[in-house]
Structure formats: C-alpha cells, structure tokens
Design a protein around this motif. Structure first.
Motif, PDB file in Angstrom:
ATOM      1  N   THR A 188       0.814  -1.214   0.000  1.00  0.00           N
ATOM      2  CA  THR A 188       0.000   0.000   0.000  1.00  0.00           C
ATOM      3  C   THR A 188       0.849   1.266   0.000  1.00  0.00           C
ATOM      4  O   THR A 188       1.964   1.281   0.535  1.00  0.00           O
ATOM      5  N   PRO A 189       0.327   2.362  -0.537  1.00  0.00           N
ATOM      6  CA  PRO A 189       1.010   3.653  -0.419  1.00  0.00           C
ATOM      7  C   PRO A 189       1.252   4.041   1.043  1.00  0.00           C
ATOM      8  O   PRO A 189       2.258   4.697   1.346  1.00  0.00           O
ATOM      9  N   TYR A 190       0.360   3.641   1.927  1.00  0.00           N
ATOM     10  CA  TYR A 190       0.523   3.886   3.372  1.00  0.00           C
ATOM     11  C   TYR A 190       1.814   3.246   3.882  1.00  0.00           C
ATOM     12  O   TYR A 190       2.646   3.901   4.521  1.00  0.00           O
ATOM     13  N   THR A 191       2.000   1.966   3.569  1.00  0.00           N
ATOM     14  CA  THR A 191       3.221   1.275   3.997  1.00  0.00           C
ATOM     15  C   THR A 191       4.449   1.883   3.332  1.00  0.00           C
ATOM     16  O   THR A 191       5.493   2.092   3.975  1.00  0.00           O
ATOM     17  N   GLY A 427      -7.223  -1.382   0.611  1.00  0.00           N
ATOM     18  CA  GLY A 427      -6.825  -1.316  -0.795  1.00  0.00           C
ATOM     19  C   GLY A 427      -5.621  -2.170  -1.117  1.00  0.00           C
ATOM     20  O   GLY A 427      -5.193  -2.238  -2.278  1.00  0.00           O
ATOM     21  N   ALA A 428      -5.065  -2.853  -0.109  1.00  0.00           N
ATOM     22  CA  ALA A 428      -3.835  -3.620  -0.316  1.00  0.00           C
ATOM     23  C   ALA A 428      -4.024  -4.763  -1.305  1.00  0.00           C
ATOM     24  O   ALA A 428      -3.096  -5.127  -2.034  1.00  0.00           O
ATOM     25  N   ASP A 429      -5.222  -5.360  -1.334  1.00  0.00           N
ATOM     26  CA  ASP A 429      -5.480  -6.440  -2.294  1.00  0.00           C
ATOM     27  C   ASP A 429      -5.263  -5.952  -3.721  1.00  0.00           C
ATOM     28  O   ASP A 429      -4.686  -6.656  -4.562  1.00  0.00           O
ATOM     29  N   TYR A 430      -5.723  -4.735  -3.992  1.00  0.00           N
ATOM     30  CA  TYR A 430      -5.549  -4.153  -5.322  1.00  0.00           C
ATOM     31  C   TYR A 430      -4.069  -3.968  -5.642  1.00  0.00           C
ATOM     32  O   TYR A 430      -3.596  -4.337  -6.730  1.00  0.00           O
ATOM     33  N   TYR A 431      -3.326  -3.392  -4.711  1.00  0.00           N
ATOM     34  CA  TYR A 431      -1.925  -3.079  -4.983  1.00  0.00           C
ATOM     35  C   TYR A 431      -1.086  -4.342  -5.182  1.00  0.00           C
ATOM     36  O   TYR A 431      -0.143  -4.349  -5.977  1.00  0.00           O
TER      37      TYR A 431
END
Length: 481
Positions: A188-191, A427-431
């Motif tokens: 994710t962009p967060y991570t 959203g991590a599944d998407y990334y």
C-alpha cells in the motif's frame, strides 16, 4: 437489540441503536477518498500513477479456489481486462466455480472441480496459478503448478509447516517461476510512505515499535471460534492464520532481520467456563434466551444482517453453495457450525496473544493480537525513533519531529487509491494484484516485494514466535538448513 451498525451511528455516550450491523465494518474498509491536492481529478491522478502497470497483453490467470480470497483477486481482471484475464477456475463447490466462470466468461471446458484436472492438459493454459485453497492445501497445488512452469501467487500463509514453506520456495526457484505471497500490507502507499520516512533519516534511528492487530469481536467469533480457522489441526495456529501479515509487515518496516522472540497468549474467553449462566443449556444461538443481547449472537451477526439486505462478508461465507437469503441463512444457523454458541464450540486457537521481538541492532517490538476490539483489522502502529515518532492508524501517519520547539507535528495522508472495488485491507489487495500482474506481464520480478526469500524469512519468524509461546521460553531465530 444490538446490531452491527450501532458503532457507525452511535453518538458518544449514547446507547447502541438497532439498525443493520455491518455498516460499521463497511465504514472501516471503505473510508471516503480524500480529494487530491491541486486541480486534477482523482481519476486523472490515478491514471497518471497507473500507466507504469500496463502490460502488452493480458496475463492469463487460473483461480484455484473460488472462495472469498479467490473472488477478491479475480476482481482485478474484471476492472483491468487489458492487464489480466481469468481463463480457468477450479473449486469443489459448484456454485462458487460456476459463479466465477460466469463473471469472467470462462468456457465450460475450463471450469474444473479439482486443480489436478487442470494439469491433465499437456500444455500450459495460462501464465499464473492463483492459489486460494484452504491454508493446509496451499503446498500441493503451488508445487505442482510451479513444476509445470506457472508463476505462482499464493494466499497467505504460504504453508502451515516450516518444511512446506521451504519446499515451495525451493521448487519455484528450481523451475525459475515467480512466487508472490499474499502479504498484501507491504504494497500500500501507506506502507510505502512509512518506509520512505524511515529511510530518509529524518526520524533518526529506529528504537522500538508497538503494533496492534485488532481482530474485531464479531470477526473473531465468525472466523476463529465458529469458522474454519478455529482449530489448529484443521487449519493452523492463530499467529500464522491471522497475524503472519503483521510479523511480515513489521520485518519489512523495520528493515532488519529478527533475532529472538518471547510470546504469551491463550484462549481466555471463548470457552465453556465463560458461558453466561443465563444461557442455560443452549448450544445454539437461535434457541438461546440471550440471542438478542449476547455480543456474539449468531442471530445478530448473520440473520439480522441478511434481513437488512447485506449479502457480503460474513453472511455469504456461511452458505457457500448458494446466494444468501433469509431462509438459507436461518437454516445454516440451525444446522451448521456458524449457529453454535461461541462458548460451546470445539475451537482451540488463542483469542489474544502478545509477541516480543528483538531485531538486529537491538530494535525491539511489542506486537499484540486481540479479538475483543471495536476496530476490525485496522492495525494501529507507533514507531519510536531517536529524532521523532510516527503514530499510524492504517490510513494516515502522524509524525512528531522532536527537533522543533516542543515537537513539530505533521499529518501525512498517502496517495488515494485508484477507483476500485478491491478495498479490502485498505486497498492492499488491489496493490498486490497490480504489482504481481505487472511483474509477470513485463517479466520483471522487481515489482514483487513479497517474494520467496523475504516471505520465507517472515514465516519462519512466525513459527519461532509460536514456539516461544508454547515452550514458555525465549527462542532465538535459526536460519533454515
């Protein structure tokens, strides 16, 4: 009567209301997207960030296991048909495999009851096998497809024994196929923003980390008390089933190998001794006098939810052979495992656990997995550094810089997610799917950041941490032979 939505609509200090109870969960996983700074639209912003992941032709996917996770990953092909396409599906449950086949226009000759049937073809019929079978059934298909030259995406955990984890990695490396594991949180962009901040040196030296995985009271009851992950001999131990995500994420964020572990945890509440006396001899929620007040009532979690019109998780998982209706959900609660009293189940996995980790360089970490939380899987993290502190809530990052007078605070919100239905895990599944499909389509493994070596290391760390709990000792990390 308590209901899932009481948290979403409840004012501070007020009593819970009685409307449909999944809205709080949906609100957590589908937070409103913030507007993009500047003048361009969200769609334009997303388009500019997506061009890197276009492929010359669609990557062909086989979905092995058309349950919840298989379905989630397959959505990427629906939303990006120029990048990926589902060409075959295998699942023992007719409703699931036929539903997925219909969604993706998979011809009947490529709809299979078992994954072994696919391998009867002399030539490869796809580029990738997406392994989403039950935890204990990951190794055999992953190894078999890798030996036939298919690239492998396997849902976490990669396997439930150390030997099988090592075997999977070895076979993929020997056959020169890509292997990615569903450690979606890395992507994710967060991570990535947390990694960027720590790598910049602006916070100084990492000293210690606190990390909480809040399972959610009803999610714990569904999956780990009544559900298929309730017993170690049916699936695996709780730390592997639920929290291998977190141990892997912590290893990735800290950026140092793990050295030693201690751990404590037990099944403190979900047992017969904790059953309320008022419940009497009831073993099923529909016959229990506390059905309308117990926080773990199956009537509230499932029946009230389907009556409100919600047919997604967790309702659809208790009737896997048909589309959920009030009638078949009620029948499942009368006859099946999801209607059982949480104090009368055969579960044996822990309902809370702490893991203390020492990384190389003396960095320490305190990790907690707790079932009894309002938040559902929305991880909370504090990272303590020599020149600053990060407080992270799975969506935004609060940075306190010690170098300013009294500490200078900044709020960082990572880039918004492109329009997608793949909102699970923030959203991590998407990334993950975006990266893995690009890796295969461009023949560039560098897109994969949950590959063989790093995933094997973090899985072995989970085994060591659980060994520390079971032996009541401090366990040193030992590299595989």
């Amino acid at each position: 009567r308590r209901s899932f939505s009481h948290m979403a609509d409840q004012k501070e200090g007020s009593k819970p209301n009685a409307s449909s109870f999944t809205s709080s969960y949906v609100a957590q996983i589908k937070k409103p997207r913030e507007p993009v700074p500047g003048t361009i639209s969200l769609e334009e912003y997303a388009r500019q960030h997506e061009t890197e992941y276009e492929t010359e032709k669609p990557v062909r996917l086989i979905i092995v296991g058309a349950g919840n996770r298989g379905k989630v990953y397959s959505v990427y092909a629906e939303e990006h048909p120029k990048r990926a396409t589902v060409v075959a599906v295998a699942d023992p449950i007719k409703f699931r495999r036929e539903t997925m086949a219909k969604t993706h226009n998979v011809p009947s000759e490529h709809v299979y009851t078992t994954w072994e049937d696919i391998l009867q073809h002399k030539d490869r019929i796809a580029d990738v096998a997406v392994i989403c079978t039950h935890d204990r059934d990951h190794t055999a298909p992953a190894v078999a497809f890798a030996q036939r030259g298919y690239h492998i995406l396997v849902e976490k955990p990669m396997a439930v024994t150390e030997e099988d984890c090592i075997k999977m990695v070895k076979v993929c490396e020997e056959n020169k196929v890509m292997l990615a594991v569903g450690h979606v949180m890395r992507y994710t962009p967060y991570t990535q923003k947390i990694k960027e901040l720590l790598a910049s040196g602006e916070l100084g030296q990492i000293i210690s980390v606190q990390h909480l995985e809040p399972v959610g009271w009803w999610h714990a009851a569904h999956s780990y008390v009544r559900g298929i992950w309730r017993r170690e001999d049916h699936a695996t131990f709780m730390l592997m089933a639920k929290s291998c995500h977190d141990i892997d994420w912590l290893r990735y964020i800290v950026g140092k190998p793990t050295k030693r572990f201690s751990s404590f945890g037990s099944r403190s509440h979900f047992n017969k001794e904790s059953k309320p006396k008022e419940a009497g001899d009831a073993t099923r929620c529909l016959e229990c006098p506390l059905a309308h007040t117990c926080p773990y009532s199956a009537e509230t979690i499932y029946l009230d939810t389907i009556k409100s019109g919600h047919t997604g998780f967790p309702v659809h998982s208790i009737v896997p052979e048909d589309f959920p209706t009030v009638e078949n959900v009620k029948q499942a609660l009368q006859d099946g495992p999801y209607g059982r009293c949480v104090y009368e189940c055969d579960n044996d996995v822990v309902d809370h656990q702490v893991v203390n980790i020492e990384f190389e360089g003396g960095i320490t970490c305190a990790f907690s997995m707790v079932s009894f939380t309002e938040l559902v899987c929305m991880r909370q993290t504090r990272i303590f550094c020599s020149q600053g502190e990060l407080v992270c809530d799975n969506h935004k990052i609060e940075w306190t810089d010690f170098r300013g007078p009294g500490g200078v605070r900044r709020t960082i919100t990572p880039e918004p997610m492109p329009p997608s239905r793949m909102t699970g895990h923030g959203g991590a599944d998407y990334y993950l799917m975006r990266a893995f499909v690009a890796a295969v389509g461009k023949n560039d493994p560098s897109y994969i950041i949950s590959g063989p070596a790093e995933t094997l290391e973090s899985h072995l760390a989970v085994f060591h941490a659980e060994r520390a709990r079971k032996t009541n000792s401090v366990v040193d990390m030992v590299a595989p032979k």
